[in-house]
Design a protein around this motif. Structure first.
Motif, PDB file in Angstrom:
ATOM      1  N   MET A  58       2.077   2.289  -1.061  1.00  0.00           N
ATOM      2  CA  MET A  58       1.362   2.771   0.176  1.00  0.00           C
ATOM      3  C   MET A  58       2.187   2.135   1.400  1.00  0.00           C
ATOM      4  O   MET A  58       2.020   0.846   1.632  1.00  0.00           O
ATOM      5  CB  MET A  58      -0.039   2.290   0.274  1.00  0.00           C
ATOM      6  CG  MET A  58      -0.977   2.310   1.408  1.00  0.00           C
ATOM      7  SD  MET A  58      -2.716   2.211   0.877  1.00  0.00           S
ATOM      8  CE  MET A  58      -2.879   0.315   1.151  1.00  0.00           C
ATOM      9  N   VAL A  59       2.643   2.741   2.354  1.00  0.00           N
ATOM     10  CA  VAL A  59       3.390   2.111   3.352  1.00  0.00           C
ATOM     11  C   VAL A  59       2.424   2.372   4.875  1.00  0.00           C
ATOM     12  O   VAL A  59       2.369   3.558   5.149  1.00  0.00           O
ATOM     13  CB  VAL A  59       4.913   2.674   3.671  1.00  0.00           C
ATOM     14  CG1 VAL A  59       5.635   2.116   4.769  1.00  0.00           C
ATOM     15  CG2 VAL A  59       5.641   2.440   2.197  1.00  0.00           C
ATOM     16  N   VAL A  60       2.314   1.362   5.451  1.00  0.00           N
ATOM     17  CA  VAL A  60       1.377   1.548   6.453  1.00  0.00           C
ATOM     18  C   VAL A  60       2.232   1.760   7.918  1.00  0.00           C
ATOM     19  O   VAL A  60       3.370   1.250   8.086  1.00  0.00           O
ATOM     20  CB  VAL A  60       0.792   0.047   6.619  1.00  0.00           C
ATOM     21  CG1 VAL A  60      -0.114   0.260   7.951  1.00  0.00           C
ATOM     22  CG2 VAL A  60      -0.280   0.046   5.583  1.00  0.00           C
ATOM     23  N   SER A  66     -12.756   4.885   4.652  1.00  0.00           N
ATOM     24  CA  SER A  66     -13.077   3.708   5.485  1.00  0.00           C
ATOM     25  C   SER A  66     -12.060   3.383   6.376  1.00  0.00           C
ATOM     26  O   SER A  66     -10.923   3.299   5.914  1.00  0.00           O
ATOM     27  CB  SER A  66     -13.730   2.678   4.504  1.00  0.00           C
ATOM     28  OG  SER A  66     -12.606   2.258   3.700  1.00  0.00           O
ATOM     29  N   ALA A  67     -12.350   2.882   7.502  1.00  0.00           N
ATOM     30  CA  ALA A  67     -11.564   2.748   8.513  1.00  0.00           C
ATOM     31  C   ALA A  67     -11.521   1.054   8.982  1.00  0.00           C
ATOM     32  O   ALA A  67     -12.442   0.613   8.893  1.00  0.00           O
ATOM     33  CB  ALA A  67     -12.056   3.530   9.954  1.00  0.00           C
ATOM     34  N   GLY A  83      -6.383   2.472  10.295  1.00  0.00           N
ATOM     35  CA  GLY A  83      -5.946   2.794   8.977  1.00  0.00           C
ATOM     36  C   GLY A  83      -7.301   3.562   8.267  1.00  0.00           C
ATOM     37  O   GLY A  83      -8.290   3.089   8.441  1.00  0.00           O
ATOM     38  N   ILE A  84      -7.240   4.608   7.883  1.00  0.00           N
ATOM     39  CA  ILE A  84      -8.318   5.383   7.184  1.00  0.00           C
ATOM     40  C   ILE A  84      -8.004   5.337   5.596  1.00  0.00           C
ATOM     41  O   ILE A  84      -6.924   6.124   5.380  1.00  0.00           O
ATOM     42  CB  ILE A  84      -8.629   6.617   7.800  1.00  0.00           C
ATOM     43  CG1 ILE A  84      -9.145   6.383   9.226  1.00  0.00           C
ATOM     44  CG2 ILE A  84      -9.747   7.139   6.974  1.00  0.00           C
ATOM     45  CD1 ILE A  84      -9.234   7.501  10.052  1.00  0.00           C
ATOM     46  N   GLU A  85      -8.552   4.933   4.828  1.00  0.00           N
ATOM     47  CA  GLU A  85      -8.297   4.846   3.358  1.00  0.00           C
ATOM     48  C   GLU A  85      -9.586   5.644   2.849  1.00  0.00           C
ATOM     49  O   GLU A  85     -10.567   5.677   2.917  1.00  0.00           O
ATOM     50  CB  GLU A  85      -8.564   3.344   2.968  1.00  0.00           C
ATOM     51  CG  GLU A  85      -7.802   3.086   1.510  1.00  0.00           C
ATOM     52  CD  GLU A  85      -8.049   1.514   1.308  1.00  0.00           C
ATOM     53  OE1 GLU A  85      -8.475   0.809   2.138  1.00  0.00           O
ATOM     54  OE2 GLU A  85      -7.484   1.266  -0.076  1.00  0.00           O
ATOM     55  N   PHE A 123      -4.195   7.401   2.090  1.00  0.00           N
ATOM     56  CA  PHE A 123      -4.152   6.192   3.380  1.00  0.00           C
ATOM     57  C   PHE A 123      -3.411   6.838   4.632  1.00  0.00           C
ATOM     58  O   PHE A 123      -2.285   7.381   4.381  1.00  0.00           O
ATOM     59  CB  PHE A 123      -3.540   4.983   2.855  1.00  0.00           C
ATOM     60  CG  PHE A 123      -3.602   3.953   4.331  1.00  0.00           C
ATOM     61  CD1 PHE A 123      -4.801   3.235   4.237  1.00  0.00           C
ATOM     62  CD2 PHE A 123      -2.721   3.707   5.084  1.00  0.00           C
ATOM     63  CE1 PHE A 123      -4.818   2.355   5.238  1.00  0.00           C
ATOM     64  CE2 PHE A 123      -2.934   2.722   5.904  1.00  0.00           C
ATOM     65  CZ  PHE A 123      -3.895   2.157   6.345  1.00  0.00           C
ATOM     66  N   ASP A 124      -4.158   6.955   5.670  1.00  0.00           N
ATOM     67  CA  ASP A 124      -3.558   7.511   6.955  1.00  0.00           C
ATOM     68  C   ASP A 124      -3.610   6.662   8.041  1.00  0.00           C
ATOM     69  O   ASP A 124      -4.477   5.832   7.964  1.00  0.00           O
ATOM     70  CB  ASP A 124      -4.127   8.865   7.331  1.00  0.00           C
ATOM     71  CG  ASP A 124      -3.778   9.829   6.115  1.00  0.00           C
ATOM     72  OD1 ASP A 124      -2.790  10.047   6.014  1.00  0.00           O
ATOM     73  OD2 ASP A 124      -4.598  10.638   5.743  1.00  0.00           O
TER      74      ASP A 124
END
Lengths: 480, 480
Positions: B1-3, B118-119, B128-130, B135-136
């Protein structure tokens, strides 16, 4: 019987012990007057003994009956539900007597003399009070006429008395009519119609005087159309009634509808008709108290008649035949007598109907506002989008506010829905205080509550009700 | 997962889909913002899914159950009445889903993007919203934190979870407790207590934190004492709870009362406790959003945090954990974001309890007013003297107004009685508009109605309530 030999002296004589009369008597006593209250029948008048109170016991009972039937949804299980008319009458009688003895005790506590008898004016400062073979004369400084009114059936409904009921006699009906015809378009016609429908009657409403609609704002009439249809209550509109006939147990009303003659039959007929003032026996002409052509006593905003020291209140004066009017006028008259400059104002008088669901209305209707030349804005919110109404399953109804575009003050507030009668006082307070939309948007409303519907109706004026989708908000604006 | 590789751009991100969050989202959308609403569980939040709504369905059901039992007086006859908890749960679930899909539809109609997940804040302008392994990253101009709160049981109540319920878990209880212990002194403790008592539980209330009284005006507490006694609901006051033990099907609470140790046992324990803010996972310290010692997010009257472009509303901020507060703050925040200068003010926030009878309260209590140095006047009217309450048999309760002697404006209005929740909005409108006694005396009140009780409470300020005998009016004055 020798008239006028000995006259008792009183500050204030109140003739009539209905709500107007007893409120006037108590307020006058509170202000230090020496008061005699004369009632020829029973304290509390028509309102308590035949009108408002018994009809509300009926509507409450009907509402409970409906609630019982819906109970299963909520997990409440019971056997077959039935209505015992005798027990109901007992309950009603107990409550009426309870309230009547309450009024009596209050009068006593205020040192008000209560006389049983019928009163009439002997001169400008004297009344005679007759009770059987007893006759007394009272000299007064001030008199308040509060003799109320009586329903006057239309000519065609007067020939047959059996099973033809009016506002006063309906309360003694001790059976559920099989098929009830109702002639009228006011809140009483609707209350009686919906109550008996709930209790099992097949009901048909015939709008009086050939009317097209009930005596409410057009949005309420539209909602009523839907509600009455759902309840299978038929409505005959635009008809002229020609005659009433009775054959065995059935009454038949003949009427014309768009030129054609038609009939409708029922086991009972309830006629909700205008109230005529009870002034005939008072001897008003003798003392210079003027009446208008229709017989109502002319009064000013303090309920003063054309004789400065004599006042008249309630149904003997012009205006809606509502207890709220009589009560207000009664207090105003007592205060005026005591030198206090209060006044009655009925611009925002509430008209409520304890229907299923209830209706509550104050101020101008949409049509009245337009006819008076106002440029108006309308905010309307359907209770089907209200959280509390949804959870209780009482989703019928709406709240509508009519606002003056130029001055941004409210002109009228109209509600249909469970809770409307209690909630209308928030609307009336706002109307009386010349509130603007921000005055109703700023406060906090309990959540969840039907009260939030009032907020959203006002928010709709500004296109910002949360629970109205954008398209419907726009559509509301285009309509107006 | 790259943020942070690709960030979606949004005007407003609302974190949390409870009443505060969805009101904020819709108002922001109405004002032209591009809005994303993030909810990790279900739209409507605790209020709709676990709190206000299910508890009101419970209280309504209990009220109906009581009404059924009283039906015979009214002539309504039915067989044995029972409560089917499964059907009730079904009804509850249907209503919750109905309301939830209503919110969903409204969001869609307002073109609000709803995301499940969850943000947390990655930086001052990114969340970030998971959601599972998805993950976005979203870049926002404004964010509104509306993540709500959770009840925090006292330490002694945390060891045993079985049959120990809090505000969130009580709604799933699918049986009527045989013997229900309740720890708390707020409106929720009273609602739950009276509802289950009505449905058949033996209820004991243990006031939390060793309190002597419930969290209401002293007159309400006095009336509650009488009402609870009549319902055979016991109340344990001034006690310190030491521990909770479980043996078989029974829970036992041990407490000290005036130095002595005592115990009380029940089949279930409901604990109504303070709500702690849900802020732990948001990463607030990373972005300079300050919290007070208790963890609440610091906000101003527009719900702006210490980061100007980030807002916080509802239970994550200080103040009563009420949906009405969250809703108001949500709308205010959305308006502030859109350049509108509105503000939230909670001086006259209504606190209501759907008890039997209901309680509704706004503004200062008598004690608060005195402590703040006001010279006060009090008008109080018992509903036992109100015509409508008498006819419905719902005579418990009163209406009390607290007025400032010097400025003659109302400071607080407190009501107990059927209709109080709808009627409180008349009081709140008056409070917010700085009404004086004449502003509530001048209007007309429907007759018969509980509304007239508000009028008479205000009239009592002037010694002129019609349905209070002179001696009692004087006694009221002397008391104050």
């Amino acid at each position: 019987m020798v008239v006028g030999e000995l006259a008792y002296e009183r500050d204030v004589i109140v003739i009539g012990g209905g709500p107007g009369g007893y409120h006037a008597a108590i307020r006058a006593a509170q202000l230090g007057r020496n008061v005699t209250l004369v009632e020829q029948n029973q304290l509390g008048g028509i309102c308590l003994n035949k009108g408002c109170i018994p009809s509300k016991i009926l509507t409450q009972s009907a509402e409970k009956f409906t609630s019982f039937q819906e109970g299963e949804n909520w997990g409440l299980e019971a056997g077959d539900i039935s209505f015992n008319a005798d027990k109901f009458q007992q309950y009603k009688q107990t409550k009426i007597e309870q309230l009547r003895s309450g009024i009596e005790a209050l009068c006593q506590a205020n040192k008000i003399e209560i006389l049983n008898g019928s009163a009439f004016f002997l001169s400008e400062d004297k009344v005679g009070i007759e009770n059987g073979d007893k006759f007394d004369v009272f000299r007064f400084k001030n008199a308040i006429i509060a003799t109320g009114g009586r329903p006057e059936k239309p000519l065609w409904a007067r020939q047959i008395s059996d099973r033809v009921l009016d506002q006063h006699s309906i309360s003694d009906l001790s059976e559920i009519p099989d098929k009830l015809l109702i002639y009228g378009s006011d809140y009483i016609a609707l209350e009686i119609g919906m109550a008996y429908q709930a209790l099992g009657s097949k009901v048909t409403l015939i709008l009086d005087d050939g009317k097209e609609e009930f005596d409410f704002d057009q949005s309420i009439c539209r909602e009523l159309k839907r509600i009455l249809k759902k309840k299978k209550i038929d409505v005959v509109r635009n008809s002229d009634v020609l005659e009433l006939q009775r054959m065995d147990d059935m009454l038949t009303v003949t009427f014309t509808l768009t030129g054609k003659i038609d009939t409708i039959s029922g086991t009972h007929l309830f006629v909700s008709t205008p109230i005529r003032p009870n002034t005939n026996q008072l001897g008003l002409s003798r003392i210079g108290v003027e009446q208008c052509a229709a017989g109502y006593i002319k009064v000013d905003y303090q309920s003063r008649t054309t004789q400065n020291h004599i006042y008249a209140i309630g149904d003997v004066t012009e205006g809606p035949a509502l207890a709220v009017k009589a009560i207000k006028q009664g207090k105003t008259a007592a205060e005026a007598i005591s030198g206090i400059k209060s006044e009655s104002d009925f611009h925002f008088i509430p008209v409520v109907a304890h229907t299923q669901p209830p209706i509550a209305s104050a101020g101008l209707t949409e049509k009245e506002a337009i006819n008076m030349g106002y440029d108006i804005e309308i905010g309307q919110f359907s209770l089907s989008a209200n959280g509390f109404s949804t959870l209780t399953g009482k989703k019928e109804g709406f709240i509508k506010v009519i606002s003056c575009k130029e001055k941004q003050v409210f002109l009228g507030i109209h509600m249909v829905g469970t809770g409307a009668i209690e909630l209308i006082s928030a609307g009336i307070t706002a109307l009386e205080m010349a509130a603007r939309d921000e005055d109703l948007i700023f406060p906090n409303y309990p959540h969840p509550s039907v009260n939030e519907g009032l907020l959203e109706a006002v928010e709709a004026l500004r296109n910002q009700a949360i629970h109205i989708p954008p398209k419907s908000l726009k559509a509301q604006k285009i309509k107006v």
